[in-house]
Enzyme design. Structure first.
Site, PDB file in Angstrom:
ATOM      1  N   GLY A 165       0.787  -1.228   0.000  1.00 49.77           N
ATOM      2  CA  GLY A 165       0.000   0.000   0.000  1.00 49.77           C
ATOM      3  C   GLY A 165       0.817   1.276   0.000  1.00 49.77           C
ATOM      4  O   GLY A 165       0.258   2.368   0.011  1.00 49.77           O
ATOM      5  N   ARG A 295       6.731 -14.664  -2.320  1.00 48.17           N
ATOM      6  CA  ARG A 295       7.108 -15.049  -0.952  1.00 48.17           C
ATOM      7  C   ARG A 295       5.931 -15.712  -0.273  1.00 48.17           C
ATOM      8  O   ARG A 295       4.815 -15.762  -0.798  1.00 48.17           O
ATOM      9  CB  ARG A 295       7.504 -13.810  -0.152  1.00 48.17           C
ATOM     10  CG  ARG A 295       6.416 -12.739  -0.165  1.00 48.17           C
ATOM     11  CD  ARG A 295       6.692 -11.607   0.784  1.00 48.17           C
ATOM     12  NE  ARG A 295       5.848 -10.450   0.523  1.00 48.17           N
ATOM     13  CZ  ARG A 295       4.595 -10.328   0.921  1.00 48.17           C
ATOM     14  NH1 ARG A 295       4.002 -11.312   1.574  1.00 48.17           N
ATOM     15  NH2 ARG A 295       3.908  -9.228   0.649  1.00 48.17           N
TER      16      ARG A 295
END
Length: 449
Positions: A165, A295
């Protein structure tokens, strides 16, 4: 399988990776900063190496110090967890050059994903639906204004090299776009070292749904179903769950199939191996690719608890060269699970609340799991992310998981700092949450104090 694993992270994820590794007969090495010397993840590891002072740039982001710790202890592999160096292709390449196995995707795949504007082009070419937006980085505000007219307002300005974000803001008209374009450019440069931003159509209240991917080094790639992550604050996830209520009881099978097909196609386009996540927006019956994360995700436990697939265990096996023996037809959902990020922060104003954990008494009960980075008596410092634990609660049904979650959160005792536990209870008790009516504006509409 390698014999010794260094975990290049801290807190709850370091403990979780360490527990899985030791259960597989792999000894573990923790690395820690001065601020974390007394935390449980340091004590529980077979070996621990100090890598620097508190600031992350001098410790958990210090590639040279991490590699030196691996060489010093004879670690054959490094698991980066999430955050810090987990999506750093330079670090993965440095591991390879040092003869150390990086537990994650190939550096080449990470580089393809790193520039999100280029990643959009790559997956679009593979037939994956993407949010309407610019073809690449927008060079200046004048170009942004011209291209926004074609996309249609509101638009979202996003840092090409970003995540979490950061460097992201919406604009409802040209005047606001001029302002946020400059803001996002400045934030992108400060956070990621590059100014590049791009534009996408902004959906005011979409659902945020992600698909777990797992693939080996031999070309076998599967999805491990979806998670819903719509409850967010400033683009940061707060509560996650599996399955998405959107698909409860077999609803919208055509959408879920489109989602899974697109996720696998995107992963193949990146040349992906190991565990990863493909993120999508859902709006008005359509799904749109946002990005792929190279990940493990913070919310991976809800997938593990509802599918029985040990994601970290498979990460280690895949990194050591083993073949993925889980077939797509083996992935079956059982029950439901919710995850709550327990933050050291004011539950109303959301200000950080560092300090000593004078009381830390976790809940117990059927279906209750806690992944905690701290223990009673530890001090939560302001140096890192304020998450102190993850509470994960499962049940045979979503309704049962919600009921158990309320009981667990009410039982959870933390004193000495403020936490966001009251926020989680507001969310759970809302009629909208219980009915599964979720979107990214949920908090401001349904969970105000």
């Amino acid at each position: 399988m390698f014999k010794k694993l260094l975990i290049a992270n801290r807190g709850e994820i370091s403990r979780r990776i360490g527990a899985v590794a030791r259960g597989m007969g792999v000894s573990t090495v923790a690395v820690y900063s001065d601020a974390d010397a007394d935390l449980p993840f340091v004590r529980e590891a077979d070996e621990a190496v100090r890598i620097g002072p508190a600031p992350a740039k001098d410790s958990y982001l210090n590639i040279a110090a991490i590699l030196e710790a691996a060489k010093k202890t004879g670690a054959e592999a490094i698991h980066p967890g999430y955050g810090f160096v987990s999506e750093n292709a330079e670090f993965a390449t440095a591991c390879q050059a040092a003869g150390i196995t990086f537990v994650g995707p190939p550096p080449e795949a990470m580089l393809r994903m790193k520039d999100k504007s280029q990643a959009r082009k790559l997956v679009a070419a593979a037939g994956v639906p993407v949010v309407p937006g610019t073809e690449g980085v927008v060079p200046d505000v004048g170009t942004a204004l011209a291209q926004a007219e074609g996309i249609g307002y509101p638009v979202l300005c996003k840092a090409a090299g970003g995540g979490g974000g950061i460097g992201m803001a919406a604009a409802k008209d040209p005047a606001e776009l001029e302002k946020v374009f400059r803001q996002c450019t400045d934030r992108a440069k400060a956070a990621f070292g590059r100014e590049g931003v791009y534009l996408e159509r902004y959906f005011p209240a979409p659902r945020h749904i992600e698909v777990q991917i797992l693939g080996d080094q031999h070309g076998h790639l599967i999805h491990v179903l979806e998670r819903e992550c719509s409850i967010q604050r400033r683009h940061q996830k707060v509560v996650e769950e599996a399955p998405s209520p959107l698909f409860a009881g077999g609803q919208h099978p055509e959408v879920s199939q489109k989602l899974f097909t697109a996720a696998v196609a995107a992963a193949k386009a990146f040349g992906y191996a190991n565990a990863g996540t493909v993120e999508f927006l859902y709006s008005d019956g359509n799904v749109y690719f946002i990005e792929m994360n190279a990940r493990l995700q913070v919310e991976h436990p809800v997938t593990e608890l509802t599918t029985g697939v040990d994601l970290i265990g498979w990460q280690l096996r895949i990194a050591s060269g083993e073949r993925l023996t889980v077939r797509q037809e083996d992935v079956v959902r059982r029950g439901a699970a919710l995850e709550f990020r327990i933050y050291a922060e004011d539950p109303v104003k959301f200000f950080p609340s560092p300090g000593p954990l004078k009381v830390f008494t976790p809940p117990t009960g059927e279906g209750v799991r806690l992944d905690a980075g701290y223990a009673e008596g530890n001090i939560v410092t302001p140096n890192y992310d304020p998450m102190i634990a993850k509470l994960i609660v499962s049940g045979a049904t979503r309704a049962q998981a919600i009921e158990r979650s309320i009981a667990a959160l009410e039982q959870f005792r933390i004193e000495g700092i403020k936490t966001n536990i009251p926020l989680h209870l507001r969310i759970l008790r809302s009629e909208a949450f219980q009915s599964g009516a979720l979107d990214t504006r949920f908090l401001e509409q349904h969970a105000k104090p």
